[in-house]
Design an enzyme around this catalytic site. Sequence first.
Site, mmCIF file in Angstrom:
data_model
loop_
_atom_site.group_PDB
_atom_site.id
_atom_site.type_symbol
_atom_site.label_atom_id
_atom_site.label_comp_id
_atom_site.label_asym_id
_atom_site.label_seq_id
_atom_site.Cartn_x
_atom_site.Cartn_y
_atom_site.Cartn_z
ATOM 1 N N GLN A 186 7.605 63.754 -5.363
ATOM 2 C CA GLN A 186 8.359 64.985 -5.670
ATOM 3 C C GLN A 186 9.083 64.853 -7.012
ATOM 4 O O GLN A 186 10.228 65.281 -7.161
ATOM 5 C CB GLN A 186 9.352 65.292 -4.553
ATOM 6 C CG GLN A 186 8.710 65.911 -3.324
ATOM 7 C CD GLN A 186 8.150 67.315 -3.590
ATOM 8 O OE1 GLN A 186 8.557 68.018 -4.499
ATOM 9 N NE2 GLN A 186 7.188 67.719 -2.760
ATOM 10 N N SER A 187 8.424 64.289 -8.003
ATOM 11 C CA SER A 187 9.055 64.075 -9.310
ATOM 12 C C SER A 187 9.249 65.396 -10.060
ATOM 13 O O SER A 187 8.293 66.129 -10.301
ATOM 14 C CB SER A 187 8.177 63.135 -10.138
ATOM 15 O OG SER A 187 8.585 63.157 -11.497
#
Length: 331
Positions: A75-76
């Site tokens: 989930q960068s």
Amino acid sequence: MLLSRFPRVHLAHRNTPLELLPRLTKHMGGPNIYVKRDDCTGLASGGNKTRKLEFLMADALQRGADTVITQGAVQSNHARQTAAAAAKLGLKCELLFENRIVDPDSDYLESGNVFLDHLFNANIRDYPGATDMNAAMETVAAEVRKSGGRPYVIPGGGSNPVGALGYVDCALEIITQANEMQLKLDHVVHATGSAGTQAGLVVGLQAMSSNIPVLGIGVNAPRSVQEERVFLLAQETAAFIGAEGVVDREDVVANCDYIGEGYGIPTQAMREALLLLARLEGLLFDPVYSGKGLAGMLDLIGKGHFSKDDNIVFIHTGGSVGLFGYYKQLL
Ligand SMILES: *Cc1c(COP(=O)(O)O)cnc(C)c1O
């Protein structure tokens, strides 16, 4: 400090607003809490990586790259903003994801930032936790070269001296805004991870002799590790802009007491802070960085860390897209 010496592409909406949070300030009974809206940098729902990418992408273009490669957690936010910047500039984008979460659910793996990465047509590669991601990026770069491409590797979080220029610039922006608003700023607070944001801010604020202390709220590493990481990058960044020695070790302060079980794992204090800001100010924060940063700042306010008449700025570094990757754990 002439940042116009460095190549830069236009990606961000600037200046981002610097606003008082009146209901939160009242709720806490002081200090005066301002927010620097770097969640509104504009690119693909915004965030702090966009400022860094203005310098990183310009460097990539100047070096003739046709493919950018970067890495991060699944989930960068950094990966999402890089994918959007690459799309906007007509570059290919390779994203390397390290799975740092045990037993992730399908929202975490497919929704939020990941969903947007696909919209921007980034090529996604998954790696198990504890992979040497820098080595993995070099392997992908070699692969790109072999097939005739020209890769440009961006470190995780865009945190190197080129990327940190984005937050040297933000420091200038904050000082200019505070001067225009006749606002005496006493503290800057934000969530710190890969260190580029804090390093750039500290260099910028010190180079302008502002005397405003910066407090980073850590989200992954213990204090000594985090401070050392920020200090090293701050020294490199200062040298890069010709301002060697402007940052002292004691200018770098991180508080890493709000991480909880680990990077990307929600804490109760983060949930409460996130709901409080949503309900008092209509603002969205994120579970991995800005929510934990906020939880740290609110707890420190409660413990009397700041004076009641201080003016403090929380830099909202963005990330609310990540809420969709975590929503079952938040409500
Ligand atoms: C990356 C990130 C941070 C941390 O910034 P660093 O420069 O990596 O220290 C904070 N908040 C959000 C939302 C981020 O995506």
